[in-house]
Design an enzyme around this catalytic site. Structure first.
Site, PDB file in Angstrom:
ATOM      1  N   GLY A   1      -7.140   5.284   5.142  1.00  0.00           N
ATOM      2  CA  GLY A   1      -6.567   6.181   4.149  1.00  0.00           C
ATOM      3  C   GLY A   1      -6.967   7.629   4.370  1.00  0.00           C
ATOM      4  O   GLY A   1      -8.078   7.930   4.790  1.00  0.00           O
TER       5      GLY A   1
ATOM      6  N   ASN B   1      -9.991  -0.811  10.283  1.00  0.00           N
ATOM      7  CA  ASN B   1      -8.744  -0.180   9.854  1.00  0.00           C
ATOM      8  C   ASN B   1      -8.284   0.808  10.919  1.00  0.00           C
ATOM      9  O   ASN B   1      -9.005   1.763  11.214  1.00  0.00           O
ATOM     10  CB  ASN B   1      -8.968   0.573   8.540  1.00  0.00           C
ATOM     11  CG  ASN B   1      -9.538  -0.319   7.452  1.00  0.00           C
ATOM     12  OD1 ASN B   1      -8.807  -1.010   6.777  1.00  0.00           O
ATOM     13  ND2 ASN B   1     -10.855  -0.324   7.297  1.00  0.00           N
TER      14      ASN B   1
ATOM     15  N   ARG C   1     -11.730   3.019  11.301  1.00  0.00           N
ATOM     16  CA  ARG C   1     -12.823   2.957  10.324  1.00  0.00           C
ATOM     17  C   ARG C   1     -13.137   1.495  10.079  1.00  0.00           C
ATOM     18  O   ARG C   1     -12.239   0.707   9.757  1.00  0.00           O
ATOM     19  CB  ARG C   1     -12.407   3.635   9.013  1.00  0.00           C
ATOM     20  CG  ARG C   1     -13.566   4.103   8.139  1.00  0.00           C
ATOM     21  CD  ARG C   1     -13.119   4.306   6.700  1.00  0.00           C
ATOM     22  NE  ARG C   1     -12.924   3.026   6.048  1.00  0.00           N
ATOM     23  CZ  ARG C   1     -11.887   2.729   5.255  1.00  0.00           C
ATOM     24  NH1 ARG C   1     -10.939   3.613   5.025  1.00  0.00           N
ATOM     25  NH2 ARG C   1     -11.783   1.528   4.702  1.00  0.00           N
TER      26      ARG C   1
ATOM     27  N   GLU D   1       0.821  -1.211   0.000  1.00  0.00           N
ATOM     28  CA  GLU D   1       0.000   0.000   0.000  1.00  0.00           C
ATOM     29  C   GLU D   1       0.862   1.270   0.000  1.00  0.00           C
ATOM     30  O   GLU D   1       0.406   2.340   0.391  1.00  0.00           O
ATOM     31  CB  GLU D   1      -0.929  -0.009   1.225  1.00  0.00           C
ATOM     32  CG  GLU D   1      -1.907  -1.167   1.217  1.00  0.00           C
ATOM     33  CD  GLU D   1      -2.755  -1.226   2.477  1.00  0.00           C
ATOM     34  OE1 GLU D   1      -3.725  -0.460   2.569  1.00  0.00           O
ATOM     35  OE2 GLU D   1      -2.437  -2.030   3.371  1.00  0.00           O
TER      36      GLU D   1
ATOM     37  N   GLU E   1     -13.744  -5.746   8.410  1.00  0.00           N
ATOM     38  CA  GLU E   1     -12.496  -5.476   9.125  1.00  0.00           C
ATOM     39  C   GLU E   1     -12.523  -4.076   9.723  1.00  0.00           C
ATOM     40  O   GLU E   1     -13.328  -3.234   9.322  1.00  0.00           O
ATOM     41  CB  GLU E   1     -11.291  -5.601   8.184  1.00  0.00           C
ATOM     42  CG  GLU E   1     -11.286  -4.594   7.049  1.00  0.00           C
ATOM     43  CD  GLU E   1     -10.056  -4.726   6.166  1.00  0.00           C
ATOM     44  OE1 GLU E   1      -8.945  -4.908   6.702  1.00  0.00           O
ATOM     45  OE2 GLU E   1     -10.201  -4.633   4.941  1.00  0.00           O
TER      46      GLU E   1
ATOM     47  N   ASP F   1     -15.340  -1.524   8.160  1.00  0.00           N
ATOM     48  CA  ASP F   1     -16.048  -1.838   6.921  1.00  0.00           C
ATOM     49  C   ASP F   1     -17.061  -2.954   7.154  1.00  0.00           C
ATOM     50  O   ASP F   1     -16.776  -3.930   7.876  1.00  0.00           O
ATOM     51  CB  ASP F   1     -15.053  -2.284   5.844  1.00  0.00           C
ATOM     52  CG  ASP F   1     -13.990  -1.222   5.555  1.00  0.00           C
ATOM     53  OD1 ASP F   1     -14.270  -0.034   5.816  1.00  0.00           O
ATOM     54  OD2 ASP F   1     -12.895  -1.591   5.091  1.00  0.00           O
TER      55      ASP F   1
ATOM     56  N   SER G   1      -6.249  -2.733   1.336  1.00  0.00           N
ATOM     57  CA  SER G   1      -6.457  -2.139   0.008  1.00  0.00           C
ATOM     58  C   SER G   1      -6.760  -3.173  -1.070  1.00  0.00           C
ATOM     59  O   SER G   1      -6.467  -2.973  -2.243  1.00  0.00           O
ATOM     60  CB  SER G   1      -5.241  -1.303  -0.411  1.00  0.00           C
ATOM     61  OG  SER G   1      -5.096  -0.198   0.435  1.00  0.00           O
TER      62      SER G   1
ATOM     63  N   TYR H   1      -9.016   3.790  -5.025  1.00  0.00           N
ATOM     64  CA  TYR H   1      -8.040   4.882  -5.084  1.00  0.00           C
ATOM     65  C   TYR H   1      -8.015   5.690  -6.381  1.00  0.00           C
ATOM     66  O   TYR H   1      -7.455   6.782  -6.393  1.00  0.00           O
ATOM     67  CB  TYR H   1      -6.641   4.326  -4.785  1.00  0.00           C
ATOM     68  CG  TYR H   1      -6.605   3.705  -3.420  1.00  0.00           C
ATOM     69  CD1 TYR H   1      -6.834   4.474  -2.283  1.00  0.00           C
ATOM     70  CD2 TYR H   1      -6.407   2.347  -3.249  1.00  0.00           C
ATOM     71  CE1 TYR H   1      -6.838   3.900  -1.013  1.00  0.00           C
ATOM     72  CE2 TYR H   1      -6.400   1.767  -1.989  1.00  0.00           C
ATOM     73  CZ  TYR H   1      -6.620   2.548  -0.883  1.00  0.00           C
ATOM     74  OH  TYR H   1      -6.634   1.986   0.354  1.00  0.00           O
TER      75      TYR H   1
END
Length: 315
Positions: free
Chosen positions: A273, A269, A252, A13, A267, A254, A143, A213
């Site tokens: 990002g 994070n 964060r 990443e 998951e 998901d 990612s 991205y």
């Protein structure tokens, strides 16, 4: 303040991290802070130990950044740093083991089989019991690196081989068709609040690296349009996931929301990002927090936690 920004790194990443780092540096400089930019490499660990700064913003992603190792260096250097501590970072990075904690806390997870290097792969494939499609991914990458949606046993085998190129552990996971969402969490320990739920609508069939991205790769709907009960469940579970892993400052989480039944966690994070197309800043903007203010909030939370932990050690 004099603030170090750690970015780059050597994980899959890296490119995302470079973009996150640039955005953070611009935000800090716009607020008048002096920035020390560090393109981190584990072979130059002494750079971290010798930093003369008041705080560090970690804009690294993946291994050697999000997994607790750079956090341990900053602990040794006595520098307040943004995001979670060593243990929570390592635990959240390990998708298989973090799911154990989620399930124990009452958060719905997808069925999975963990394959570790050296395991009998034939036995693991038999254990999976030919349930297709399924998701095959490295247990400690982000990612969507090394991820495969396997439609049959041949694709499953290829997916395992691909994922092993990125990690020593691979997760075979139940494929759940549903709406992709994420929930940012922000706040000091015991005072965490969920920001608005964000729905992600990828332009590609799946929410892959490009969707995440590339400019225009996905559409973010914030706040997401769900009924009140679903929204409440997602926000409560995001805070709960943050807490059961021991995260700090921000995270964060998901989820997938199927047409029927409760959401399924994917998951958490610990260093989401922070690029111009990233999700966490979108959620913050929805409640009136602009990007530079958000970065400053991360730093304030880091310094408060550092001071609190230092005081506890003295006592």
């Amino acid at each position: 303040m004099k603030v170090a920004v750690l970015f780059g790194g050597i994980s899959g990443e890296r490119e995302v991290s470079l973009n996150s780092g640039k955005s953070v540096i611009n935000a800090l400089e716009s607020k008048g802070h002096e920035v020390v930019a560090v393109d981190f490499h584990p072979e130059r660990a002494e750079e971290i130990l010798n930093l003369q700064v008041e705080a560090a913003v970690i804009a690294l992603h993946g291994k050697y950044g999000e997994d607790g190792r750079v956090q341990a260096l900053l602990e040794m250097a006595g520098i307040p740093y943004t995001g979670s501590g060593v243990l929570a970072s390592a635990l959240a990075m390990d998708k298989a083991r973090s799911k154990v904690h989620f399930e124990k806390a009452g958060i719905r997870i997808a069925r999975d089989v963990l394959v570790e290097r050296g395991d009998d792969i034939e036995q693991k494939i038999k254990q999976w019991d030919a349930q297709f499609p399924c998701v095959v991914k490295p247990a400690q990458e982000g990612s969507s690196n090394g991820l495969t949606i396997a439609m049959d046993e041949q694709m499953l085998r290829q997916g395992i081989e691909l994922a092993f190129q990125a990690d020593d552990a691979v997760l075979i996971e139940q494929f759940i068709k549903g709406r992709e969402v994420t929930v940012p969490v922000l706040g000091a320990k015991g005072q965490e609040k969920a920001l608005p739920v964000i729905e992600i609508i990828p332009k590609n069939e799946f929410y892959d690296y490009e969707s995440k991205y590339a400019i225009g790769g996905s559409e973010h709907i914030c706040p997401a349009q769900f009924d009140e009960k679903t929204t409440q469940t997602l926000q409560e579970w995001a805070v709960l996931a943050h807490q059961v892993l021991g995260c700090a400052g921000y995270s964060r989480t998901d989820f997938l929301v199927p047409d029927e039944g409760a959401p399924v966690i994917l998951e958490t994070n610990t260093l989401p990002g922070m690029t111009s197309t990233s999700l966490f800043p979108d959620g913050a903007r929805a409640v009136g927090i602009d990007y530079p203010e958000l970065v400053e909030t991360f730093i304030e939370l880091a310094i408060t936690r550092h001071e609190s932990e230092s005081a506890s050690r003295k006592n």
